[in-house]
Design a protein around this motif. Structure first.
Motif, mmCIF file in Angstrom:
data_model
loop_
_atom_site.group_PDB
_atom_site.id
_atom_site.type_symbol
_atom_site.label_atom_id
_atom_site.label_comp_id
_atom_site.label_asym_id
_atom_site.label_seq_id
_atom_site.Cartn_x
_atom_site.Cartn_y
_atom_site.Cartn_z
ATOM 1 N N ARG A 53 89.748 55.022 30.705
ATOM 2 C CA ARG A 53 89.617 55.976 29.605
ATOM 3 C C ARG A 53 90.917 56.701 29.283
ATOM 4 N N LEU A 54 91.981 56.381 29.973
ATOM 5 C CA LEU A 54 93.260 57.018 29.696
ATOM 6 C C LEU A 54 93.951 56.327 28.530
ATOM 7 N N TRP A 55 94.714 57.098 27.779
ATOM 8 C CA TRP A 55 95.531 56.554 26.698
ATOM 9 C C TRP A 55 96.812 55.994 27.286
ATOM 10 N N GLN A 56 97.394 55.016 26.637
ATOM 11 C CA GLN A 56 98.658 54.446 27.088
ATOM 12 C C GLN A 56 99.784 55.052 26.256
ATOM 13 N N VAL A 57 100.776 55.630 26.936
ATOM 14 C CA VAL A 57 101.918 56.248 26.267
ATOM 15 C C VAL A 57 103.157 55.418 26.592
ATOM 16 N N ARG A 58 103.866 54.964 25.548
ATOM 17 C CA ARG A 58 105.082 54.166 25.743
ATOM 18 C C ARG A 58 106.203 54.760 24.915
ATOM 19 N N LEU A 59 107.413 54.686 25.430
ATOM 20 C CA LEU A 59 108.595 55.119 24.694
ATOM 21 C C LEU A 59 109.243 53.916 24.027
ATOM 22 N N SER A 60 109.831 54.149 22.850
ATOM 23 C CA SER A 60 110.609 53.085 22.219
ATOM 24 C C SER A 60 111.868 52.861 23.055
ATOM 25 N N LYS A 61 112.544 51.748 22.834
ATOM 26 C CA LYS A 61 113.783 51.478 23.577
ATOM 27 C C LYS A 61 114.822 52.560 23.299
ATOM 28 N N LYS A 62 114.904 52.989 22.034
ATOM 29 C CA LYS A 62 115.874 54.022 21.654
ATOM 30 C C LYS A 62 115.559 55.346 22.368
ATOM 31 N N ALA A 63 114.290 55.731 22.402
ATOM 32 C CA ALA A 63 113.902 56.967 23.081
ATOM 33 C C ALA A 63 114.143 56.879 24.583
ATOM 34 N N ASP A 64 113.827 55.718 25.165
ATOM 35 C CA ASP A 64 114.020 55.523 26.599
ATOM 36 C C ASP A 64 115.494 55.656 26.987
ATOM 37 N N LYS A 65 116.386 55.113 26.145
ATOM 38 C CA LYS A 65 117.821 55.219 26.422
ATOM 39 C C LYS A 65 118.323 56.656 26.259
ATOM 40 N N GLY A 66 117.774 57.387 25.281
ATOM 41 C CA GLY A 66 118.277 58.725 24.975
ATOM 42 C C GLY A 66 117.705 59.838 25.824
ATOM 43 N N ILE A 67 116.622 59.587 26.529
ATOM 44 C CA ILE A 67 115.965 60.657 27.277
ATOM 45 C C ILE A 67 116.860 61.242 28.371
ATOM 46 N N GLY A 68 117.734 60.436 28.922
ATOM 47 C CA GLY A 68 118.640 60.916 29.966
ATOM 48 C C GLY A 68 119.676 61.911 29.455
ATOM 49 N N ARG A 69 119.922 61.914 28.145
ATOM 50 C CA ARG A 69 120.902 62.840 27.565
ATOM 51 C C ARG A 69 120.286 64.179 27.178
ATOM 52 N N LEU A 70 118.976 64.284 27.263
ATOM 53 C CA LEU A 70 118.307 65.539 26.903
ATOM 54 C C LEU A 70 118.449 66.567 28.019
ATOM 55 N N PRO A 71 118.408 67.852 27.664
ATOM 56 C CA PRO A 71 118.420 68.893 28.699
ATOM 57 C C PRO A 71 117.199 68.745 29.622
ATOM 58 N N LYS A 72 117.346 69.190 30.849
ATOM 59 C CA LYS A 72 116.293 69.051 31.848
ATOM 60 C C LYS A 72 114.982 69.673 31.386
ATOM 61 N N THR A 73 115.035 70.847 30.753
ATOM 62 C CA THR A 73 113.807 71.511 30.305
ATOM 63 C C THR A 73 113.069 70.671 29.264
ATOM 64 N N ASN A 132 94.233 63.282 27.494
ATOM 65 C CA ASN A 132 93.410 63.865 26.436
ATOM 66 C C ASN A 132 93.546 63.205 25.067
ATOM 67 N N GLY A 133 94.439 62.245 24.923
ATOM 68 C CA GLY A 133 94.627 61.592 23.630
ATOM 69 C C GLY A 133 95.745 62.240 22.822
ATOM 70 N N PRO A 134 96.094 61.617 21.698
ATOM 71 C CA PRO A 134 97.276 62.024 20.945
ATOM 72 C C PRO A 134 97.117 63.272 20.085
ATOM 73 N N VAL A 135 95.907 63.709 19.790
ATOM 74 C CA VAL A 135 95.732 64.874 18.931
ATOM 75 C C VAL A 135 95.779 66.118 19.800
ATOM 76 N N ARG A 136 96.911 66.823 19.775
ATOM 77 C CA ARG A 136 97.129 67.979 20.624
ATOM 78 C C ARG A 136 97.228 69.238 19.769
ATOM 79 N N GLY A 137 96.272 70.111 19.852
ATOM 80 C CA GLY A 137 96.313 71.370 19.112
ATOM 81 C C GLY A 137 96.859 72.511 19.947
ATOM 82 N N ASN A 138 97.069 72.271 21.222
ATOM 83 C CA ASN A 138 97.496 73.347 22.129
ATOM 84 C C ASN A 138 99.007 73.363 22.362
#
Length: 74
Positions: free
Chosen positions: A5-25, A40-46
């Protein structure tokens, strides 16, 4: 918890490469958002600045000021 029942979350290749350059927070916020979407699925109101862009597309600013953006498809 039932695994099928869990959703599958995947990063694009571009996002996967760039995530290391983001600030830790921002990396931690991204990991928390991805975990929450898996459960909980992709619709996040919180999450601040999280919204629907169109059919099957959502986006979220992960920090204030100069935003880092996360865009996803369902």
């Amino acid at each position: 918890m039932i695994r099928d029942r869990l959703w599958q979350v995947r990063l694009s290749k571009k996002a996967d490469k760039g995530i290391g350059r983001l600030p830790k927070t921002v990396r931690l916020a991204m990991a928390a958002l991805m975990h929450e979407i898996e459960i909980n699925g992709p619709v996040r109101g919180n999450w601040p600045n999280y919204g629907k862009l169109g059919v099957r597309r959502h986006h979220c600013h992960l920090k204030k000021g100069k935003p880092c953006c996360c865009v996803g498809r369902v």
